[in-house]
Design a protein around this motif. Structure first.
Motif, mmCIF file in Angstrom:
data_model
loop_
_atom_site.group_PDB
_atom_site.id
_atom_site.type_symbol
_atom_site.label_atom_id
_atom_site.label_comp_id
_atom_site.label_asym_id
_atom_site.label_seq_id
_atom_site.Cartn_x
_atom_site.Cartn_y
_atom_site.Cartn_z
ATOM 1 N N THR A 1 0.941 -1.352 -0.111
ATOM 2 C CA THR A 1 -0.042 -0.161 0.016
ATOM 3 C C THR A 1 0.803 1.201 -0.167
ATOM 4 O O THR A 1 0.605 2.196 -0.540
ATOM 5 C CB THR A 1 -0.962 -0.149 1.198
ATOM 6 N N VAL A 2 1.895 1.342 0.640
ATOM 7 C CA VAL A 2 2.687 2.447 0.930
ATOM 8 C C VAL A 2 3.247 2.974 -0.414
ATOM 9 O O VAL A 2 3.151 4.001 -0.846
ATOM 10 C CB VAL A 2 3.847 2.291 1.893
ATOM 11 N N PRO A 3 3.833 1.798 -1.397
ATOM 12 C CA PRO A 3 4.077 2.240 -2.587
ATOM 13 C C PRO A 3 3.122 3.095 -3.520
ATOM 14 O O PRO A 3 3.405 3.995 -4.221
ATOM 15 C CB PRO A 3 4.847 1.119 -3.413
ATOM 16 N N LEU B 1 9.391 7.013 -14.921
ATOM 17 C CA LEU B 1 8.177 6.346 -15.516
ATOM 18 C C LEU B 1 7.095 7.270 -16.208
ATOM 19 O O LEU B 1 6.925 8.386 -15.661
ATOM 20 C CB LEU B 1 7.527 5.474 -14.245
ATOM 21 N N SER B 2 6.533 6.532 -17.120
ATOM 22 C CA SER B 2 5.241 7.609 -17.703
ATOM 23 C C SER B 2 4.136 7.423 -16.886
ATOM 24 O O SER B 2 4.223 6.396 -15.817
ATOM 25 C CB SER B 2 5.236 6.842 -19.039
ATOM 26 N N ASN C 1 0.370 3.776 -13.464
ATOM 27 C CA ASN C 1 -0.885 3.122 -13.420
ATOM 28 C C ASN C 1 -0.646 1.586 -13.230
ATOM 29 O O ASN C 1 -1.365 1.133 -12.636
ATOM 30 C CB ASN C 1 -1.878 3.738 -14.473
ATOM 31 N N TRP C 2 0.074 1.277 -14.051
ATOM 32 C CA TRP C 2 0.053 -0.460 -14.081
ATOM 33 C C TRP C 2 0.983 -0.801 -12.886
ATOM 34 O O TRP C 2 0.838 -1.877 -12.295
ATOM 35 C CB TRP C 2 1.055 -0.638 -15.335
ATOM 36 N N ILE C 3 1.689 -0.170 -12.426
ATOM 37 C CA ILE C 3 2.532 -0.493 -11.169
ATOM 38 C C ILE C 3 1.519 -0.460 -10.030
ATOM 39 O O ILE C 3 1.265 -1.313 -9.067
ATOM 40 C CB ILE C 3 3.587 0.291 -10.898
ATOM 41 N N GLN C 4 0.840 0.621 -10.022
ATOM 42 C CA GLN C 4 -0.440 0.506 -8.840
ATOM 43 C C GLN C 4 -1.432 -0.399 -8.958
ATOM 44 O O GLN C 4 -1.601 -1.092 -7.872
ATOM 45 C CB GLN C 4 -1.128 1.834 -9.016
ATOM 46 N N PHE C 5 -1.661 -0.801 -10.159
ATOM 47 C CA PHE C 5 -2.574 -1.929 -10.351
ATOM 48 C C PHE C 5 -2.020 -3.246 -9.897
ATOM 49 O O PHE C 5 -2.612 -3.958 -9.176
ATOM 50 C CB PHE C 5 -2.950 -2.028 -11.765
#
Length: 594
Positions: free
Chosen positions: A182-184, A203-204, A209-213
């Protein structure tokens, strides 16, 4: 009936014959077939024979083979399983801490079918100590003694963790995992608020968004998945609760974010960033689920502390007692004591059960029940209570109340019942909660409709986002937890301090109390007697009088004598020799000094 047992130690046909002969000597055994190759014995019996009795039969015949229940056989190799009796720290009864269904209880752990909260286990009223062999851990007995396999003395078996402790550790582990992911997600989501956004140089927006997903997936499908399960149950049973809102709010936000990630063209330009990506809410999903998990962790911690207070009361009862059987003393488990048994209580021991003194006399520290600091003199025929502490004399008592019938067990039962009782204000909270969830859902639907009709374009998207915001923000976590947790923690802390609160209503009424009247000095002092002042009549010297008094009391075991000796020691008083000392029970001491 026929049972198959594995036999460890057989190596030849002679071993086989000895095993068959020994086991056939039991009257219940009708046939025995031993097999050296399979290391097993098939026993046909007319009535079930406990494994311990079979093992003792082999040992009595001088055969040191280990017998165990056969679990399975494959490839001609025996796989054995030595049955182990689980140590149950509780009594196998579970209840909902919210008391959604009153005093209804369950016989296995799980979630409350009404509110979805984790069920809590009641501690046992009687502490049960079990014993095992250090060489053969599969041997477990309810009383001390020797190992039936090797003859070694059995040692106390450490109890397993309680259900509350296990639940807390499981939630703590999930909390750590949730924080790691959650922290990242939170940092990446908030990076746009930093000056010159350092992440944009690496990062673009689409990659972020993909990393968050990806980072949100473990939070949704592992650490927080239980909340969606509870939400689903709440809608199936129509027992709407705080998990209903959590499940809808975070679930819709998660699906919205996935749609925005995979199909960004379905959203109008007003919902897109300068880079053409949709504003997503993965960080909201992860943070909300993590915060709810934190609430569950704190709740489990409170349950564990309250249960610990009751366990401290359980520790007041010893796990063993000395049973007088056929004129000899035998150490037995407290669970094996029956009404009418004669028990020997040694100096300094705790009284194991309620009963009366049959032989001897002593002083008993009953402060844990009465609050009085001075031990009470007890004679033959006087009653003694479980958990109280014997003085410096030994006596024989007859057991009259055992197990859950003892006064201490009833006190523990009262604490348990009180922790489950409902405060009057909780009824109001329950009424509010009944209407709260449907009202919030109705407001969310109304929000969507109003935005769709009168909101700016794109009206449907604005309406959808605001409806989700209503569902997430309106979660009534505190409403459902505040009163029950206050009752549990308050009563648990009281028990730790030796204060027994009858029920939640009494706890609530304490808010109106402004005067406390006590009639027992033992409840507001150190709990033991001490000398405050020595008053000397004319013609006597204080030092000399104290010297004689202390000299006479040096051979007494009475707590008042101990207080006098402490006072004399502080005054550096030297003692005389005493002759013809005599302790007069209930009256004092006598002797010749100087």
């Amino acid at each position: 009936m026929t049972h198959t047992y594995s036999v460890t130690g057989m190596s030849c046909s002679g071993c086989k014959a000895r095993v068959e002969k020994a086991l056939s000597s039991l009257p219940e055994v009708t046939a025995v077939i031993a097999d050296v190759q399979k290391a097993e014995a098939v026993i046909e019996m007319s009535a079930h024979i406990p494994l311990e009795k079979l093992q003792e039969t082999l040992n009595s015949a001088g055969l040191h083979y280990t017998l165990a229940v056969r679990e399975s056989v494959s490839n001609n190799h025996a796989h054995t399983h030595v049955p182990k009796i689980p140590v149950k720290p509780g009594n196998g009864i579970y209840y909902c801490p919210m008391h959604c269904e009153g005093d209804k209880t369950y016989d296995k752990p799980g979630d409350c079918p009404v509110c979805g909260m984790d069920l809590v286990e009641q501690p046992r009223l009687v502490s049960q100590q079990q014993y095992t062999c250090s060489m053969h851990p599969g041997v477990i007995k309810d009383a001390p003694g020797s190992c039936p396999v090797c003859g070694m003395d059995l040692i106390p078996l450490a109890p397993d963790e309680s259900t509350e402790d296990k639940a807390y550790k499981d939630l703590a582990q999930k909390m750590k995992i949730a924080l790691v992911f959650t922290v990242p997600v939170f940092i990446i989501s908030m990076s746009d608020m930093f000056h010159n956004n350092p992440l944009s140089n690496v990062l673009s927006s689409q990659q972020c968004n993909w990393i968050q997903f990806i980072l949100t997936l473990p939070v949704v499908f592992y650490t927080g998945w239980v909340f969606f399960v509870r939400a689903w149950k709440s809608f199936i049973t129509w027992n709407l609760n705080m998990f209903s809102l959590i499940g809808i709010g975070t679930g819709v936000a998660f699906l919205f974010s996935i749609t925005g990630l995979l199909l960004p063209d379905t959203f109008p330009d007003a919902f897109k960033t300068a880079h053409g990506t949709v504003h997503l809410y993965f960080e909201s999903v992860a943070v909300i689920l993590t915060l709810v998990l934190l609430g569950q962790l704190l709740e489990a911690r409170a349950h564990s502390q309250t249960s610990g207070a009751i366990k401290q009361l359980l520790k007041m009862t010893p796990s063993e007692a000395i049973l007088i059987q056929n004129g000899t003393d035998k150490v037995v488990s407290i669970n094996n004591i029956a009404v009418g048994n004669l028990l020997r209580v040694k100096p300094g021991d705790k009284i194991p059960v309620d009963g009366i003194i049959k032989e001897g006399n002593s002083t008993i520290d009953e402060s844990m029940i009465t609050g009085e600091p001075i031990p009470v003199d007890k004679q033959q025929g006087d009653a003694v209570r479980a958990g109280t502490i014997n003085g410096k004399k030994s006596f024989v008592m007859e057991a009259q109340k055992v197990g859950a019938d003892t006064l201490l067990s009833q006190i523990i039962q009262m604490v348990q019942t009180a922790s489950r009782s409902r405060a009057p204000i909780q009824k109001l909270a329950d009424v509010i909660a009944t209407y709260f969830v449907p009202t919030v859902i109705l407001i969310a639907v109304s929000t969507f409709v109003l935005w769709a009709i009168w909101g700016p374009e794109p009206a449907y998207v604005y309406g959808f986002l605001n409806a989700v915001a209503v569902l997430i923000i309106a979660c009534p976590c505190a409403l459902g937890l505040a009163t029950p947790m206050s009752v549990m923690v308050g009563i648990g802390k009281g028990a730790q301090a030796g204060i027994l609160i009858k029920n939640a209503e009494a706890l609530e009424l304490m808010n109106k109390v402004n005067v406390l009247i006590t009639d027992k000095t033992g409840t507001i002092t150190e709990g033991k007697p001490s000398v405050y002042k020595l008053i000397v009549t004319p013609g006597n010297e204080e030092h000399e009088l104290l010297q004689k008094i202390a000299s006479l009391n040096q051979y007494s075991e009475h707590p008042l004598a101990a207080a006098i000796m402490e006072y004399a020691k502080a005054k550096n008083i030297s003692l005389y020799d005493v002759h013809d000392f005599e302790s007069l029970t209930g009256k004092g001491v006598a002797g010749t000094v100087d």
